[in-house]
Design an enzyme around this catalytic site. Sequence first.
Site, PDB file in Angstrom:
ATOM      1  CB  THR A   1      -0.865   0.113   1.393  1.00 37.75           C
ATOM      2  OG1 THR A   1      -0.137  -0.315   2.308  1.00 37.75           O
ATOM      3  CG2 THR A   1      -2.149  -1.011   0.996  1.00 37.75           C
ATOM      4  CD  GLU A   2       1.778   4.727   3.074  1.00 39.91           C
ATOM      5  OE1 GLU A   2       3.054   4.669   3.672  1.00 39.91           O
ATOM      6  OE2 GLU A   2       0.928   5.375   3.593  1.00 39.91           O
TER       7      GLU A   2
END
EC number: 3.2.1.21
Length: 570
Positions: A413-414
């Site tokens: 997600t990051e």
Amino acid sequence: MLPRCAFSVCHVLVLVLCLSAAEDFDWTKNNHGSFYYGTFPAGFSWGAGSSAYQTEGAWDKDGKGLSIWDVFSHKKGKIQQNETGDSSCEGYYKVKDDVSLMKELKLNHYRFSISWPRLIPTGIKSDHINEKGIQYYDELIDHLLENKITPIVTLYHWDLPQVLQEKYGGWQNISMVNYFNDYANLCFEKFGNRVKYWITFNNPWSVAVEGYETGEHAPGLKMRGTGAYRAAHHIIKAHAKVWHTYDTQWRAKQKGLVGISLSGDWGEPVDISNQKDIEAAERYVQFYLGWFATPIFHGDYPQVMKDFIGRKSVQQGLGTSRLPTFSPQEKSYIKGTCDFLGIGHFTTRYITQKNYPSGRSSSSYFTDRDLAELVDPRWPDPGSEWLYSVPWGFRRLLNFVKTQYGNPMIYVTENGVSEKMLCTELCDDWRIQYYKDYINEMLKAIKDGVNVKGYTAWSLLDKFEWDEGFSERFGLYYVDFRNKNKPRYPKASVQFYKRIVSSNGFPNQREVENWRRKAVETCSSSNQLLAADPLTSHMEMVTEIVVPTVCTLSILLSAIFLMFLLRRRN
């Protein structure tokens, strides 16, 4: 596109994965290996991300309530150069422009967050719902879907409504669980017919530690040794409640998935043949990622956290551990509340054993761990002082998740890197290198059997970087914050990442090297074009300041001259 499997099969599979027994992670085996040329599985999802406070701006427009970050950033001395996210990238007004950038990148998904106080100004649903906030996110979601980009939506990316902080103490108070559930339920009701991937919390470690332990982040409280643990306890309960709300009220109809995004730096033992270093490294990861993942997958905090914090609490003369406890009912309620696990990862540390005294005044989350963090001076660090490029740590972390938590479905997600420079630089060769190496380590992890389904580059745009203000830039696209229109310009990494997305990986050495060469050639000409723009915006700014000043001076000089003439006449 992200796969949308049928509810019955998908949900059963997810539960089986979440509840599987953990294997043992091999700390002594660290094969860095050479670059691997190959492609990702069919259907792998490529995306980029952002968050509401960092990009939207419009902090007090169209009925939005105050968030803790609005208040915190307006306090002098809290943010570098006293900057704020008041306008940031003006993303609130640039939905179509930004979706066109995603389309240019050929993204499969876009990860963004909803601002709780934009939908519910006080944070309390029964007080008031802001329809203009609903309309904004409706427009964003619809525009993404029209362009065949799947929305992945984060419910909480740090911007708690200020009223809830002032009235109840924010995440220190158990009442946040129900208020957050009401807000999440509203989001499911309004957007769930189109949003199929929900993330409850982004990086709750930062919310707890930096918000309630060190005070570096909003709300800026320094409750050493207790505040972070209490905040995390309530966040975990809030996550579980929202998962169950979706599971019982919405899943059958909407057929979506609910996960959480946990950040985790990797901790590598300084000496992989030294048992004390191995134990310290495992403690580092358990106090970071395991603090949240272990309750969600196994029902309770990591044993090592319970042992270390409990022992130190006793030594400090406390009657109970500073780490709160879950009741048997809460353990079973929290266990298995994961349809997918979001992983945010940026960097790695070497870890060794270090004993800290157990005095009551010296207690803190950091000293509870009894370890020291080290870095290799040869690791590249182009931007944030904490962010060193150590690609092999990413593969290690993903394999750790696989063995500890029964190989859950993972979405990265990051992942990305910043730069810290005063001048405009679109030729971000170091970012190209970072993405190339980190994405390749993720590919190796998939070859190892890790169940990674998607990757989110962090971030789409340069944006407000919390306590660092605008001094650090993570974006694929450069944003000129000095220009009131906040224009976006592609960095070289846009071209490189676009090629990875289009090829679904790294086809062969010659092609990948060619991508890099072409990306740098493109940005060299773009840099020359951009060099004129800051001058233009500077001139606009100077005109706005200087013209009124010149006018004022002219009036003053005229007045002085008139007085002089009148005196001469007298």
